[in-house]
Design a protein around this motif. Structure first.
Motif, PDB file in Angstrom:
ATOM      1  N   TYR A 166      -8.685   2.122 100.365  1.00 21.73           N
ATOM      2  CA  TYR A 166      -7.706   2.002 101.446  1.00 21.73           C
ATOM      3  C   TYR A 166      -6.950   3.314 101.568  1.00 21.73           C
ATOM      4  CZ  TYR A 166      -8.280  -3.104 101.248  1.00 21.73           C
ATOM      5  OH  TYR A 166      -8.767  -4.378 101.264  1.00 21.73           O
ATOM      6  N   PHE A 167      -6.562   3.651 102.819  1.00 23.67           N
ATOM      7  CA  PHE A 167      -5.814   4.867 103.070  1.00 23.67           C
ATOM      8  C   PHE A 167      -4.634   4.594 103.990  1.00 23.67           C
ATOM      9  CE2 PHE A 167     -10.050   6.431 102.047  1.00 23.67           C
ATOM     10  CZ  PHE A 167      -9.794   7.544 101.269  1.00 23.67           C
ATOM     11  N   ARG A 168      -3.530   5.285 103.702  1.00 21.61           N
ATOM     12  CA  ARG A 168      -2.453   5.398 104.676  1.00 21.61           C
ATOM     13  C   ARG A 168      -2.764   6.614 105.534  1.00 21.61           C
ATOM     14  NH1 ARG A 168       0.734   4.191 100.005  1.00 21.61           N
ATOM     15  NH2 ARG A 168       1.689   2.111 100.163  1.00 21.61           N
ATOM     16  N   VAL A 169      -2.850   6.388 106.831  1.00 23.06           N
ATOM     17  CA  VAL A 169      -3.221   7.472 107.736  1.00 23.06           C
ATOM     18  C   VAL A 169      -2.054   7.801 108.653  1.00 23.06           C
ATOM     19  CG1 VAL A 169      -5.684   6.921 107.662  1.00 23.06           C
ATOM     20  CG2 VAL A 169      -4.223   5.803 109.362  1.00 23.06           C
ATOM     21  N   SER A 170      -2.150   8.942 109.304  1.00 21.10           N
ATOM     22  CA  SER A 170      -1.082   9.398 110.186  1.00 21.10           C
ATOM     23  C   SER A 170      -1.006   8.509 111.429  1.00 21.10           C
ATOM     24  CB  SER A 170      -1.351  10.840 110.615  1.00 21.10           C
ATOM     25  OG  SER A 170      -2.487  10.895 111.469  1.00 21.10           O
ATOM     26  N   PRO A 171       0.132   8.511 112.117  1.00 23.71           N
ATOM     27  CA  PRO A 171       0.234   7.733 113.363  1.00 23.71           C
ATOM     28  C   PRO A 171      -0.840   8.103 114.378  1.00 23.71           C
ATOM     29  CG  PRO A 171       2.416   8.416 112.638  1.00 23.71           C
ATOM     30  CD  PRO A 171       1.435   9.115 111.740  1.00 23.71           C
ATOM     31  N   ALA A 172      -1.215   9.383 114.434  1.00 24.75           N
ATOM     32  CA  ALA A 172      -2.242   9.807 115.391  1.00 24.75           C
ATOM     33  C   ALA A 172      -3.600   9.210 115.044  1.00 24.75           C
ATOM     34  CB  ALA A 172      -2.327  11.330 115.423  1.00 24.75           C
ATOM     35  N   VAL A 173      -3.947   9.208 113.774  1.00 22.34           N
ATOM     36  CA  VAL A 173      -5.218   8.618 113.349  1.00 22.34           C
ATOM     37  C   VAL A 173      -5.191   7.109 113.547  1.00 22.34           C
ATOM     38  CG1 VAL A 173      -6.716   8.170 111.356  1.00 22.34           C
ATOM     39  CG2 VAL A 173      -5.792  10.467 111.741  1.00 22.34           C
ATOM     40  N   ARG A 174      -4.061   6.492 113.237  1.00 20.38           N
ATOM     41  CA  ARG A 174      -3.941   5.047 113.429  1.00 20.38           C
ATOM     42  C   ARG A 174      -4.140   4.691 114.897  1.00 20.38           C
ATOM     43  NH1 ARG A 174       0.140   4.582 110.282  1.00 20.38           N
ATOM     44  NH2 ARG A 174       1.767   4.595 111.870  1.00 20.38           N
ATOM     45  N   ALA A 175      -3.589   5.486 115.798  1.00 20.15           N
ATOM     46  CA  ALA A 175      -3.759   5.241 117.234  1.00 20.15           C
ATOM     47  C   ALA A 175      -5.215   5.419 117.650  1.00 20.15           C
ATOM     48  CB  ALA A 175      -2.858   6.180 118.032  1.00 20.15           C
ATOM     49  N   ALA A 176      -5.892   6.411 117.071  1.00 19.08           N
ATOM     50  CA  ALA A 176      -7.295   6.651 117.409  1.00 19.08           C
ATOM     51  C   ALA A 176      -8.199   5.541 116.904  1.00 19.08           C
ATOM     52  CB  ALA A 176      -7.743   7.991 116.833  1.00 19.08           C
ATOM     53  N   LEU A 177      -7.853   4.945 115.765  1.00 20.58           N
ATOM     54  CA  LEU A 177      -8.653   3.871 115.188  1.00 20.58           C
ATOM     55  C   LEU A 177      -8.358   2.511 115.822  1.00 20.58           C
ATOM     56  CD1 LEU A 177      -8.548   4.648 111.344  1.00 20.58           C
ATOM     57  CD2 LEU A 177     -10.549   4.731 112.842  1.00 20.58           C
ATOM     58  N   ALA A 178      -7.222   2.374 116.448  1.00 22.30           N
ATOM     59  CA  ALA A 178      -6.801   1.077 116.974  1.00 22.30           C
ATOM     60  C   ALA A 178      -7.886   0.469 117.864  1.00 22.30           C
ATOM     61  CB  ALA A 178      -5.497   1.221 117.745  1.00 22.30           C
TER      62      ALA A 178
END
Length: 282
Positions: A166-178
């Motif tokens: 599991y990883f904590r990712v940046s808000p930008a990556v989280r938005a891209a993965l959403a």
């Protein structure tokens, strides 16, 4: 009325136990874990699996899984995205397994935790809590084989190693993965990347042993090697791992199908193991 014994309280065992209890049968689940825990899994819950859970009266939406309705397929610098014909969920096994086992207990199933079944001889079980006799036995111990009823995995494909982190990712990556499940292909294996509840990213991958050995036969070396893949580098280059070390598995017997007589009815991976991404997810 005789009590039906189910070895294993994962998804297959808990679902079967719930169905039995709802049909008026007495069932006991013997589960080796004492509490919620992570399992190596891509944690993709398909529309079919959601329908099965709903038929059990189980409301999966309350667990807060991340919605997924698109697939992104990546190889090197090439990428294609397509909409899935359904809405899936990214949901941890820690949350789902524990909630489903609780649902079984609420339906009237007797759940015994911290009980390891060491061997099965006919209807007799040797467990960490003593011996037990079962008139009807269901084997749902997943990848864990039990002496006396071990799977014959000869002829299966098993030269792959699986990892999960599991990883904590940046808000930008989280938005891209959403909304997406990403499948990244590379020489010697592939990785699946998606969000689960809480905005956490789950990386689950399979690699050939030669690729792993070539990276120094360590997770540190393999992950550094994988970050040379441009897409994985963009997603995880500055991400924070959440587990002290990744979950691992080897020798998964892809292609295994149980044949023959047995003292137990087999469920889940004890009945058959299909290659990842060729089925309905969890």
């Amino acid at each position: 009325m005789s009590e039906i014994v189910i070895v294993g309280g994962g998804l297959a065992g808990a679902a079967a136990a719930t169905l039995l209890a709802q049909s008026g049968r007495r069932a006991v689940v013997l589960e080796r874990s004492t509490g919620a825990h992570d399992k190596i899994c891509g944690e993709f819950l398909s529309v079919e699996a959601q329908a099965h859970l709903a038929a059990l009266g189980f409301d999966v939406t309350r667990l807060g899984g991340a919605p997924i309705d698109r697939l992104r397929l990546v190889s090197g610098t090439r990428m294609v995205t397509t909409r899935l014909p359904f809405r899936a969920l990214g949901l941890t096994r820690r949350a789902l397994d524990e909630a489903l086992l609780g649902h079984a207990a609420a339906a009237g199933v007797r759940v015994e935790r911290g009980v390891t079944v060491r061997a099965i001889d006919g209807g007799r079980l040797d467990t960490s809590g003593g011996s037990l006799n079962a008139d009807i036995l269901l084997l749902a111990s997943g990848k864990h084989d039990v002496r006396g009823v071990k799977r014959d995995t000869s002829g299966t494909i098993s030269g792959l190693i699986g990892f999960k982190q599991y990883f904590r990712v940046s808000p930008a990556v989280r938005a891209a993965l959403a909304g997406h499940i990403e499948v990244v292909l590379f020489d010697g294996g592939y990785a699946g990347l998606q969000l689960v509840e809480g905005g956490v990213a789950n990386l689950c991958l399979l690699v050939e042993r030669a690729r792993y050995d070539g990276a120094g036969a360590s997770w540190t070396g393999l992950f550094a090697d994988l970050l040379r893949e441009p897409h994985l580098r963009s997603r995880l280059g500055d991400a924070e791992p959440m587990l002290d070390r990744p979950l691992t598995i080897s020798g998964v017997p892809y292609g295994y199908v149980f044949h023959g007589d047995s003292a137990a009815y087999r469920l889940g991976d004890q009945a058959g193991v299909i290659p990842s991404f060729s089925g309905d997810g969890m």
